[in-house]
Design a protein around this motif. Structure first.
Motif, PDB file in Angstrom:
ATOM      1  N   LYS A 370       0.857  -1.256  -0.067  1.00 13.40           N
ATOM      2  CA  LYS A 370      -0.224  -0.061   0.139  1.00 13.40           C
ATOM      3  C   LYS A 370       0.974   1.373   0.010  1.00 13.40           C
ATOM      4  O   LYS A 370       1.808   1.288   0.669  1.00 13.40           O
ATOM      5  CB  LYS A 370      -0.913  -0.091   1.150  1.00 13.40           C
ATOM      6  N   GLU A 371       0.511   2.225  -0.788  1.00 19.06           N
ATOM      7  CA  GLU A 371       1.194   3.404  -0.771  1.00 19.06           C
ATOM      8  C   GLU A 371       0.491   4.766  -1.090  1.00 19.06           C
ATOM      9  O   GLU A 371      -0.323   4.677  -2.052  1.00 19.06           O
ATOM     10  CB  GLU A 371       2.401   3.037  -1.737  1.00 19.06           C
ATOM     11  N   PRO A 388       7.307  -1.743 -14.711  1.00 15.02           N
ATOM     12  CA  PRO A 388       6.124  -0.957 -14.345  1.00 15.02           C
ATOM     13  C   PRO A 388       5.073  -1.636 -13.533  1.00 15.02           C
ATOM     14  O   PRO A 388       5.247  -2.968 -13.638  1.00 15.02           O
ATOM     15  CB  PRO A 388       5.287  -0.779 -15.771  1.00 15.02           C
ATOM     16  N   GLU A 389       4.350  -0.801 -12.679  1.00 16.21           N
ATOM     17  CA  GLU A 389       3.473  -1.320 -11.744  1.00 16.21           C
ATOM     18  C   GLU A 389       1.847  -1.027 -12.066  1.00 16.21           C
ATOM     19  O   GLU A 389       1.726   0.025 -12.804  1.00 16.21           O
ATOM     20  CB  GLU A 389       3.869  -0.726 -10.219  1.00 16.21           C
ATOM     21  N   VAL A 390       1.144  -1.742 -11.257  1.00 16.93           N
ATOM     22  CA  VAL A 390      -0.424  -1.437 -11.603  1.00 16.93           C
ATOM     23  C   VAL A 390      -0.934  -0.541 -10.356  1.00 16.93           C
ATOM     24  O   VAL A 390      -0.365  -0.970  -9.040  1.00 16.93           O
ATOM     25  CB  VAL A 390      -1.042  -2.654 -11.545  1.00 16.93           C
ATOM     26  N   LEU A 391      -1.427   0.554 -10.364  1.00 13.54           N
ATOM     27  CA  LEU A 391      -1.784   1.319  -9.228  1.00 13.54           C
ATOM     28  C   LEU A 391      -3.472   1.254  -9.090  1.00 13.54           C
ATOM     29  O   LEU A 391      -4.244   1.668 -10.028  1.00 13.54           O
ATOM     30  CB  LEU A 391      -1.639   2.762  -9.676  1.00 13.54           C
ATOM     31  N   ILE A 392      -4.172   0.869  -7.922  1.00 12.18           N
ATOM     32  CA  ILE A 392      -5.297   0.856  -7.851  1.00 12.18           C
ATOM     33  C   ILE A 392      -5.927   1.540  -6.745  1.00 12.18           C
ATOM     34  O   ILE A 392      -5.326   1.342  -5.626  1.00 12.18           O
ATOM     35  CB  ILE A 392      -5.763  -0.855  -7.689  1.00 12.18           C
ATOM     36  N   ARG A 393      -6.721   2.410  -6.855  1.00 12.24           N
ATOM     37  CA  ARG A 393      -6.991   3.470  -5.843  1.00 12.24           C
ATOM     38  C   ARG A 393      -7.880   2.574  -4.695  1.00 12.24           C
ATOM     39  O   ARG A 393      -8.738   1.820  -4.766  1.00 12.24           O
ATOM     40  CB  ARG A 393      -8.096   4.664  -6.379  1.00 12.24           C
ATOM     41  N   LYS A 394      -7.508   3.083  -3.478  1.00 12.74           N
ATOM     42  CA  LYS A 394      -7.916   2.426  -2.124  1.00 12.74           C
ATOM     43  C   LYS A 394      -9.384   2.693  -1.984  1.00 12.74           C
ATOM     44  O   LYS A 394     -10.086   1.522  -1.567  1.00 12.74           O
ATOM     45  CB  LYS A 394      -7.282   3.022  -0.965  1.00 12.74           C
ATOM     46  N   GLU A 395      -9.763   3.813  -2.326  1.00 14.71           N
ATOM     47  CA  GLU A 395     -11.376   4.277  -2.230  1.00 14.71           C
ATOM     48  C   GLU A 395     -12.273   3.413  -2.887  1.00 14.71           C
ATOM     49  O   GLU A 395     -13.448   3.099  -2.552  1.00 14.71           O
ATOM     50  CB  GLU A 395     -11.514   5.799  -2.555  1.00 14.71           C
ATOM     51  N   ASN A 396     -11.540   2.680  -3.915  1.00 15.98           N
ATOM     52  CA  ASN A 396     -12.622   1.998  -4.702  1.00 15.98           C
ATOM     53  C   ASN A 396     -12.488   0.262  -4.222  1.00 15.98           C
ATOM     54  O   ASN A 396     -13.713  -0.301  -4.772  1.00 15.98           O
ATOM     55  CB  ASN A 396     -12.099   1.905  -6.405  1.00 15.98           C
TER      56      ASN A 396
END
Length: 424
Positions: A370-371, A388-396
């Protein structure tokens, strides 16, 4: 310090320390323990300087009474032990690349058994690096690794497979297979390449979800490895193969034992036999004798190959190598930097286009950490730390580190992509 192969050595030593009753902290920025061990890198000048600066900082901490013991190991120490002992007497003892396990003996724990396979992982529990060999027989003109680590020596296959089984039992399911030269594995057993056999057997171990291959060599590539990659679903369609250069002039001067035409044919065959494969490579600019024409060939090759992952660096003269002894470092630092910048700008554009093609696709993603406002994860096409990384918003979503999720890709940048959990 340095590469993932050093990391494995550090984790092995940490396992031995903990078995002897010590508590270990990895890469502490503010060391408060009694003993510090620096595992050094000696590959290129920048890495050497970083290692030496770290030793000096800890030497000062020892002089100030903040540290009781200071030990140094690894590649830099292997190669320059006598010089380091004279220059930095605050270090209690220097060890090389292979005798670092004596440190526990020197601390009074001589009766301990070896803890191979019982490493203390410094990575998240779900992934680990597996080192399958030491050394290298290739002797490229610019590379000091054979001088430091010696001839290629493969680990016994049964020992490697048992290490993987032990890690799976503790919750690890993703393995980065590393070596100085991956495809040479097993040559010292019976003269044949056994990397495909090893990876196939590893893939058959229950609980292994991803296997990713690092540091292959282009000459005499074992094509049966592609069959394993294509047929075993848990062998990632990913290959790290350092190509360095493309013009026949440069490849010959570098002693790479491969031609421009063979390199083009190899990449075409890899993409044909393993559809969707992501190739990672490393390229070098500024090698002695590199002309503007050589560099333009490299640029054209990069445009054609469209590597999914690519890093580059400028040539750094290394003591004792063929190029340091026989060539003049005749490309100026300014030209090296300009060529490096131009090459990486091209790759940034290519990467942006390739990552954008993933928008709308559903991909399996493992969550690493988590970041800020994001969960950070990777697909099978990305190795930790470098890709490369995959970023997924925490709020979702509420996600868990070390688990895999089906993620739909919603946006992209030059190197990273964004996504959200696919609702079932």
């Amino acid at each position: 310090m340095g590469c993932s192969k050093n990391l494995v050595d550090s984790e092995t030593l940490m396992g031995m320390f903990e078995a002897a009753g010590y508590h270990c902290v990895h890469d502490s920025k503010n060391p408060k323990g009694e003993i510090a061990v620096v595992n050094t890198c000696g590959f290129i000048q920048d890495a050497k300087e970083e290692s030496i600066n770290t030793i000096l900082e800890l030497a000062q901490a020892k002089e100030e009474g903040r540290l009781k013991k200071l030990y140094v190991m690894g590649c830099l120490s292997q190669r320059y032990q006598e010089e380091l002992e004279k220059e930095i007497p605050q270090v209690d003892k220097f060890y090389g690349k292979f005798n670092y396990k004596q440190l526990l003996n020197d601390l009074g724990h001589g009766g301990m058994k070896s803890c191979d396979g019982q490493r203390k992982l410094t990575t998240p529990r779900h992934y680990a690096y597996i080192k399958i060999s030491e050394g290298c027989d290739r002797n490229c003109a610019y590379c000091a690794i054979p001088i430091i680590t010696g001839k290629h020596v493969s680990r016994p296959m049964d020992e490697i497979l048992e290490e993987v089984r032990q890690m799976v039992a503790k919750g690890t399911f993703e393995f980065q297979i590393i070596a100085q030269e991956l495809t040479y594995y097993g040559i010292d057993f019976d003269g044949r390449q056994h990397i495909a056999e090893l990876v196939s057997k590893m893939a058959d171990i229950k609980g292994v979800k991803w296997i990713r291959l690092h540091y292959a060599y282009p000459a005499h590539f074992p094509w049966e490895l592609l069959d394993v990659m294509r047929e075993k679903p848990n062998v990632c369609k990913y290959l790290d193969i350092a190509l360095q250069q493309i013009s026949d002039n440069m490849l010959d001067r570098m002693h790479r034992h491969v031609t421009k035409a063979e390199t083009y044919d190899m990449i075409e065959r890899m993409r044909r036999e393993v559809p969707g494969i992501h190739l990672r490579t490393t390229l070098m600019v500024g090698f002695p004798g590199e002309t503007e024409e050589d560099f333009e060939e490299l640029m054209e090759f990069t445009r054609w190959a469209r590597f999914e992952r690519m890093g580059a660096f400028a040539y750094s003269e290394e003591d004792g190598t063929y190029s340091a002894t026989n060539y003049k470092d005749d490309v100026s630092q300014e030209v090296k930097q300009a060529r490096l910048d131009k090459l990486m700008a091209l790759q940034q554009k290519i990467s942006a286009e390739l990552e954008a093609e993933k928008i709308g696709k559903v991909m399996k993603v493992v969550i690493d950490r988590k970041e800020g406002n994001y969960y950070i994860g990777r697909t099978e096409y990305s190795s930790p730390e470098v890709d490369p990384e995959v970023l997924i918003r925490k709020e979702n979503s509420t996600l868990h580190v070390g688990r895999m999720y089906d993620i739909i890709i919603t946006d992209s940048e030059e190197f990273d992509i964004y996504g959200k959990v696919l609702k079932k």
